[in-house]
Structures are given as structure tokens and as C-alpha cells.
Enzyme design. Structure first.
Site, PDB file in Angstrom:
ATOM      1  N   ASP A  62     -15.848  28.335 -10.059  1.00  0.00           N
ATOM      2  CA  ASP A  62     -14.673  27.999  -9.454  1.00  0.00           C
ATOM      3  C   ASP A  62     -14.558  26.510  -9.212  1.00  0.00           C
ATOM      4  OD1 ASP A  62     -12.218  28.488  -8.341  1.00  0.00           O
ATOM      5  OD2 ASP A  62     -12.771  29.951  -6.782  1.00  0.00           O
TER       6      ASP A  62
HETATM    7  C1  BGC Z   1      -9.533  29.637  -6.859  1.00  0.00           C
HETATM    8  C2  BGC Z   1      -9.578  30.533  -8.123  1.00  0.00           C
HETATM    9  C3  BGC Z   1      -8.759  29.869  -9.252  1.00  0.00           C
HETATM   10  C4  BGC Z   1      -8.947  28.353  -9.447  1.00  0.00           C
HETATM   11  C5  BGC Z   1      -8.217  27.783 -10.227  1.00  0.00           C
HETATM   12  C6  BGC Z   1      -9.798  28.119  -7.030  1.00  0.00           C
HETATM   13  O1  BGC Z   1      -9.264  27.460  -5.904  1.00  0.00           O
HETATM   14  O2  BGC Z   1     -10.487  30.162  -6.070  1.00  0.00           O
HETATM   15  O3  BGC Z   1      -9.394  31.743  -7.836  1.00  0.00           O
HETATM   16  O4  BGC Z   1      -8.718  30.653 -10.424  1.00  0.00           O
HETATM   17  O5  BGC Z   1      -8.760  27.823  -8.071  1.00  0.00           O
HETATM   18  O6  BGC Z   1      -6.919  27.430 -10.141  1.00  0.00           O
END
Ligand code: BGC
Length: 762
Positions: free
Chosen positions: A313
Site C-alpha cells: 500500500d
Molecule cells: C489506500 C489504498 C489505496 C492506495 C492508492 C492508500 O492510502 O490505503 O486503499 O489503494 O492508497 O490510492
């Protein structure tokens, strides 16, 4: 000795303890898969690539870094030098976008330019482009936005969820987005959590069914078709269980709980061949998931048999050092995550990651085999997506973005997602000429109807929403006539006008009903963290003020999680829980208020009454067997505001004749369960028929009830149907103290609505 039935999950891999209790050999002998055979094209490519190129493939960068002026970009143009630096110098393999909505044409221009650059590299490896199309493609202006997952879960309509997933994939793929960071498979059992709206609610089975319908919709008819994208099950695992409700913080999850409540949706997705996974940003039992090899390799790969690609993530590899403090340096963090099983790093703002990978490989701290495994998975995904054959956006379906046909599906989903919780004296539906006073912070807000991942990450910039996007006020005006809607509500959630009790008192006399639109503003992730689940006091005041006028009061709760209102809930004559219904949500709400649409949704979570009394529907017996002193007993028994599964209709249904084809069954049997449902009211309606079970006695304290099956049907007035479910021993299984799914012999209640029958596993 009691005989127990042990179940095998997924391709023969046994559900065994994942946390280092078995030797690798033991695991392999169980038929688990840890090594993937890559296609010949991928193997040939791997043989040609340098370590630098491989490290680059594992790197994902946010597109904003490549635009003119970076994060401050205003001209929506890529900076050619930065693009070349990323792709030629650092061999970056993937880009993402999670903040700006551009037109389809703009995305096609940008992604074409990116792929053009990638085609200039020696091995012509295309870029994997990812985005968060969490409830429709929120980052394409004009794309179709569906209700968030929490509302989709309330529809109990798997086919609709699959179709929403498929439409999302078609629209995404049309501009060159080939990877969707969705769906969230985290089971939403913590009502404080600011991402509850992205989940399919508190029930394991519902999350499993709905999450997988979404995945199948997104990935069909195939990754290499111009209608499919790679889905990403996220966030593996335990992210939705923060101990104190705060996003991205620690969970305390014993393995038995992890396996019982959080693993099944992911296991099912692996069984369905989901292409990718994203890792939980937080930590479980003190171990940040990005560095947890037991979970990312032993459980996910060796036990479940996941063969797809694992992505970190946002910034979460470096955060093993900066936040979690388990790695003394950023470089150690990279080694820890890659060796734990992360294949790609969503870095996303610098090129440190590939440089560390190169150093670590050269130092022998990341093996060449592990490097090839990670890169092989990434290249295999690109290959499966057909990107080597055609890296450019395939615009065949571009005209369908936000098309009438797609919007109709979104509208249908919104109609089926809104739960009628209360309807005293059949106040609803309203008369077609009713004069409606509309007030509250959500009354004139498109952003509250959509929330996270809508045109921006937070979804809170109203000016970016399309003109056609409805609010409750504009939709009621369209449905009941402008002259019949009285409101001074404005878009800004916090504006004084939205809390104007004097306006309500002044105008109540000339209205027939007061509709109060309460709930939450738009938010995503950490900015959505709250410390009190209660609806803010000023919103409760509006309910009191409205009630004092003597007019009937309808509450529309527009929110991503349950915001409590025990002092005023009973003052309302009718209550609709709307969740985050999307751009067509206002229309759906107006249609329900007018009676054009008969509500058919059921609660996807338990709505607590009090902050200190959060008990889920599938609680254990002791939670409600309290020995309390008089006076508190009533507030601490299972006494939620609204229970999981609740959902009223404008018609009535009668359930009868629940029966099984056998009373006793063995582990190889399937029990046929029939129940008759009749529409005893005066209008057609849809209803989800839900089968629950209860284990009488078990070695692990049984749940009071568990949802096992559901089926949504439509009945005309007077019509009845017999619904059949098949239940086997595996459907009734639980995770034992040895961490194995078992079903113990004994009696089980099967329950549908007020009906109950007993079966016995011999
Ligand atoms: C979130 C994810 C997301 C990623 C990209 C993160 O902060 O936890 O769910 O896919 O950002 O945007």
C-alpha cells in the site's frame, strides 16, 4: 472421542496454522503451491533483464511526480524529461493515480504518451497503470459512480454487484487503466473505522459473496479483453480491525479470529483466481503486515495458493522504518518487505526503492530467485492483461463511459441499496403533491452522497462533480415539483444555514412533512477518523426542532458508518439509511420517498445504540447473558438501534413452511432447505430471503447466529414462491482451536425470518 470433520480449502491446501508452526516440507506435502510457473515469454524476458531493470519493474510511482511542476501541476501535461527519467533511467514498471479526475481523452493522451516512452526501452516492457476505481472510476470525469460497497452489500444482489464491477472495468480499461485497487475485502466489524463505507459490512459470508461478485465482474471476460481489468483484493489482512477504531493502527488478532472472521473473503478470491493483492498498512499483534512473512508467504502463497502479484500500500515499505520502527533504515525496510513477499512497492514519490533493491540483490540480502519471482509475477500480469501485444488504451468502449445504460445500473443499485429502517403509520411513501421541508447538512450535498474516491481522494470538492449529479433537494424538486420543496440547505456541510432550526420552525406550517438529511461529510481514510460515534449534537438538535413543529419527520441518514442518535431516533416517523449512494443517489432517494420504488435493502451491519455497547449480530451468547444491576440491564443486553438484516418494505412478506429434506445428515450430504415466501401486501416488492444457522453446542463458543445463504427475489401482490437453499457441513463450519475449519456433530438451528427448524450432523 468426538469425531470432527476437517475441511480442505482451495485446491487441496489444508487450512493449517500459518504462523511458522509447520515446516516448509510439511506444507508442500499438503498440496500447497508456493512456486509459480511463468509463461515462456516471461521466462525469456527475465533471462535478458538486468538487476536494475528488474528492480524498476517492482517500482510504482504516482503520476503526479511526472507532471509539470509535480504535485503542483496545473496544465495536466507530462514532463518529458521526468517521464524519461522514470522509465529509461529507473525502469519503472507501474504508475498510479489516486487524486485527479481527468477527462477520458486526457487520460488516453497521458497513458499513450507513457506507453510510447515504455516502448522505447530495450525490452519494450509496457507500464501497468493502476487506479482506485472503488465505486466506479472516480478519477475519470463523467464516469459512472455506484453506491459504495457498504450500500451494495445492503442490496443483497450479487448479480448487480458483479455488473457494477464489470461496468467499472469497461470504463477503466477504455482509457488504459488496466489495474483496479478494488475491491476492499476487509470485513467491516469495527464501526468507528473510517473505511467502513468501502467494505461489504460486518458479515463474513456477505463480504465473501459480494467481494467475489465484484472481482468476477471486473476480471471477466478475461484480463486480456478490452472489458476486463486486474482486480486487487485488499488489504490483506486484518486492516479493518484496528483495536481503537483508528485507521492504519494496530489490530490484536489471534489467529483463530483472523481465520474465522477476516480470511474467508480473501481465500475465496484466491480460489477465483484474483490477479493481485494489496497489503494491510497497519500491524497485527505488533508485526506490521508489510514485513510479515508468515502472512504474506506462508498463509497467502503456500497455504491459499495465491499466484498473483502482491503490491504494497501507499509508502508502506518505507514506513516499516519511519512509522512502525521495525526496520532501522529505509534499506532494511525494503529487504524486510521484499523478503516477506511484497512484489511491488507503491513507493510512490521517489526512486529510492529500486536503488535499494539493486544494492540488496548485489549484497545477497535479497536473493536472485526472490527477485525473479517478484518480477516474474509482475511481467506475467502484464502478459495476461495483453499489454505486451497492445500497451495502448483500447478505446473501443470509450463512448460507454458514463453512458445512459451504465447510469441506469448505478441507479438500480442505489435504489436497492437504501434501507427503510422505520416507517411509523406507513408515513412513506409520501403523496405525490406533498409539500416537503428539507433541511440538514446532507440535503444539498453531492459530496456526502459520494464520499471517498470521487474525483479526488476525499471526494469533497463539489465543483468537480458533474452537473447532472443530484442532491436530495434537487431530486425532490424534480420529483415533487419545485414549488413543493422548501429548503435553504447549501452544499457546504458545515454552513450555518444547514443547521437552521428557526427556518424549520418558520416554514413547517406550510409543509406536510419535514425531511432531515443528516449524517457525515465526505472523507477517506485517516481524515475520516472520529473519536465519537455519536451524530454531532447540532444534528440531533435539528431532529428535536423538527419534531416540535408537530409535522411528521423523515430522517435520511447519509453516512459511511453508523452515527448514533439514541436520544432522538424515536422522534422520527420514518428513517432511511442511504449510506453513500453515488451520483444517482438523490434520484433513488426521491423515488423511494415518492413510492415509485419499493425499498428492498437489508442492513449490512448492526447499528449500535450506544458508543459503549457495540455488539455485532453474530455475537456470542455471553455477550447478552449479562448479570447487571437493575437499570443498566436494558442498555447492555443486545439492544442495537437497528440490527444487521433489518430492512422494511412498502409491502409485507409472510414466511412459512420452512422444512428440510432430512433431519439428520452426514458430512457428505447436502441438506435441501425450503421456505415459502408470500407477498401479502398490495404492491410488488423485492425481498432478500436469508438463511441463518445456530450451532447448539460446540468446542469453540458458537455464535448466536450466522448468515449462511441469501437469495433476493421479487414478488407481485398475492404471489408466493418456494425458495430452496442447499446447506452442507462445510457451510456450518467454524475455526477450531487447532486453527482448522471443522464441523462438529450435533444439532443446528436453521432460521429464516421467524421460522426455525433443527438438523443434526451425525
Ligand atoms: C489506500 C489504498 C489505496 C492506495 C492508492 C492508500 O492510502 O490505503 O486503499 O489503494 O492508497 O490510492
Amino acid at each position: 472421542m468426538r469425531k470432527i470433520f476437517v475441511y480442505f480449502l482451495l485446491m487441496g491446501a489444508m487450512v493449517v496454522s500459518s504462523c511458522g508452526k509447520k515446516s516448509p516440507d510439511e506444507k508442500k506435502s499438503k498440496g500447497a503451491k508456493s512456486k509459480t510457473e511463468f509463461p515462456k515469454e516471461v521466462k525469456d524476458l527475465l533471462a535478458k533483464m538486468s538487476v536494475e531493470e528488474k528492480a524498476g519493474q517492482m517500482t510504482q510511482i504516482d503520476i503526479r511526480n511526472l507532471l509539470n511542476d509535480g504535485y503542483g501541476n496545473t496544465d495536466q501535461k507530462i514532463n518529458a524529461e521526468k517521464l524519461a527519467e522514470a522509465i529509461q533511467k529507473y525502469h519503472v514498471g507501474s504508475l498510479l493515480n489516486c487524486i485527479h479526475a481527468y477527462t477520458p481523452e486526457k487520460w488516453i493522451e497521458l497513458i499513450t504518451q507513457i506507453q510510447d516512452e515504455a516502448m522505447k526501452t530495450p525490452n519494450k516492457i509496457p507500464i501497468l497503470y493502476g487506479t482506485d476505481a472503488v465505486h466506479g472510476v472516480g478519477f475519470i470525469s463523467g464516469a459512472t459512480l455506484f453506491p459504495h460497497n457498504i450500500g451494495l452489500a445492503a442490496t443483497r444482489n450479487d448479480a448487480l454487484v458483479k455488473e457494477a464491477g464489470h461496468i467499472t472495468a469497461i470504463e477503466a480499461r477504455s482509457v488504459g487503466f488496466t489495474w483496479n485497487f478494488a475491491p476492499v475485502l476487509d470485513v467491516g466489524r469495527e464501526p468507528y473505522w473510517s473505511r467502513l463505507e468501502e467494505t461489504f459490512g460486518e458479515d463474513v459470508y456477505l463480504c465473501k459473496q459480494m467481494g467475489n461478485a465484484a472481482i468476477i465482474g471486473m476480471e471477466s471476460p478475461g484480463l486480456n479483453s478490452n472489458q476486463g481489468v486486474a482486480a486487487c483484493m485488499k488489504h490483506f489482512i486484518g486492516y479493518s480491525a484496528p483495536k481503537n477504531g483508528i485507521d492504519r493502527t494496530q489490530a490484536h488478532l489471534p489467529e483463530i479470529v483472523l481465520r474465522e472472521y477476516y480470511l474467508p473473503p480473501f481465500a475465496e478470491a484466491v480460489r477465483n483466481g484474483v490477479a493481485t493483492v494489496m497489503i494491510n498498512s497497519a500491524e497485527i499483534n505488533g508485526i506490521p503486515t508489510h514485513g510479515n512473512k508468515s502472512l504474506l508467504t506462508d498463509l497467502l502463497r503456500d497455504e491459499l495458493g495465491f499466484e498473483g502479484m502482491a503490491c504494497s500500500d501507499w509508502e508502506d515499505i518505507i514506513r516499516l522504518h519511519t512509522w512502525h520502527k521495525v526496520a532501522a533504515t529505509p534499506k532494511e525496510a525494503v529487504a524486510m518487505a521484499v523478503n516477506a513477499g511484497v512484489d511491488m512497492s507503491m513507493v510512490p514519490n521517489d526512486f529510492s526503492f529500486p536503488q535499494y533493491v539493486v544494492e540488496l540483490v548485489n549484497e545477497g540480502k535479497i536473493s536472485k530467485e526472490r527477485l525473479d519471482e517478484a518480477v516474474g509475477r509482475i511481467l506475467t500480469l502484464k502478459h495476461k492483461l495483453g499489454l505486451f501485444a497492445n500497451p495502448m488504451p483500447d478505446t473501443t468502449h470509450i463512448k460507454t463511459i458514463g453512458s445512459e445504460k451504465h447510469q441506469q445500473v448505478a441507479l438500480e443499485a442505489a435504489r436497492e441499496s437504501i434501507v427503510l429502517l422505520e416507517n411509523k403509520n406507513s408515513l412513506l411513501p409520501l403523496k405525490s403533491n406533498a409539500r416537503i421541508l428539507v433541511a440538514g447538512p446532507c440535503a444539498n450535498s453531492v459530496t456526502a452522497l459520494n464520499s471517498s474516491w470521487s474525483y479526488t481522494w476525499q471526494g469533497d470538492v463539489a465543483s468537480l462533480y458533474p452537473e447532472e449529479a443530484t442532491t436530495v433537494v434537487s431530486s425532490l424538486e424534480a420529483k415533487f415539483g419545485k414549488g413543493n420543496v422548501i429548503s435553504n440547505a447549501v452544499a457546504d456541510f458545515d454552513a450555518v444555514a444547514n443547521y437552521d432550526a428557526a427556518f424549520i420552525r418558520k416554514n413547517a406550517g406550510s409543509s406536510d412533512v419535514i425531511v432531515l438529511c443528516l449524517g457525515e461529510p465526505a472523507y477517506a481514510e485517516q481524515p475520516g477518523v472520529i473519536k465519537d460515534l455519536n451524530l454531532p449534537a447540532e444534528q440531533k438538535e435539528l431532529v428535536r426542532a423538527a419534531k416540535q413543529t408537530g409535522k411528521p419527520v423523515v430522517l435520511l441518514l447519509i453516512e459511511g458508518r453508523p452515527r448514533l442518535l439514541p436520544e432522538v431516533a424515536d422522534l422520527a416517523d420514518a428513517v432511511l439509511l442511504c449510506f453513500r449512494p453515488g451520483n444517482t443517489g438523490g434520484t433513488a432517494i426521491a423515488e423511494i420517498l415518492a413510492g415509485d420504488v419499493n425499498p428492498s435493502a437489508r442492513m449490512p451491519f448492526t447499528y449500535p445504540r450506544y458508543n459503549g455497547d457495540i455488539i455485532l449480530y453474530d455475537h456470542k451468547w455471553k455477550e447478552i447473558e449479562q448479570q447487571l444491576k437493575a437499570g443498566v440491564a436494558d442498555t447492555l443486553a443486545f439492544n442495537p438501534q437497528w440490527e444487521f438484516g433489518r430492512g422494511l418494505s412498502y409491502t409485507t412478506f409472510e414466511f412459512s413452511n420452512l422444512k428440510t429434506d432430512k433431519q439428520e445428515f452426514s458430512k457428505s450430504d447436502s441438506v435441501k432447505v425450503d421456505v415459502t415466501v408470500k407477498n401479502t401486501g398490495e404492491r410488488a416488492g423485492k425481498v432478500s430471503v436469508e438463511l441463518y444457522s445456530r450451532d447448539h453446542f460446540a468446542s469453540i463458543t458458537p455464535n448466536v447466529r450466522r448468515l449462511r445463504k441469501y437469495s433476493k427475489i421479487e414478488l407481485n401482490p398475492g404471489e408466493s414462491k418456494e425458495i430452496t437453499f442447499y446447506v452442507n457441513a462445510e457451510d456450518l463450519a467454524f475455526v477450531s482451536k487447532e486453527h482448522v475449519r471443522i464441523t462438529e456433530p450435533g444439532k443446528f438451528d436453521l432460521m429464516v425470518e421467524g421460522q426455525k427448524t433443527v438438523i443434526e450432523l451425525k
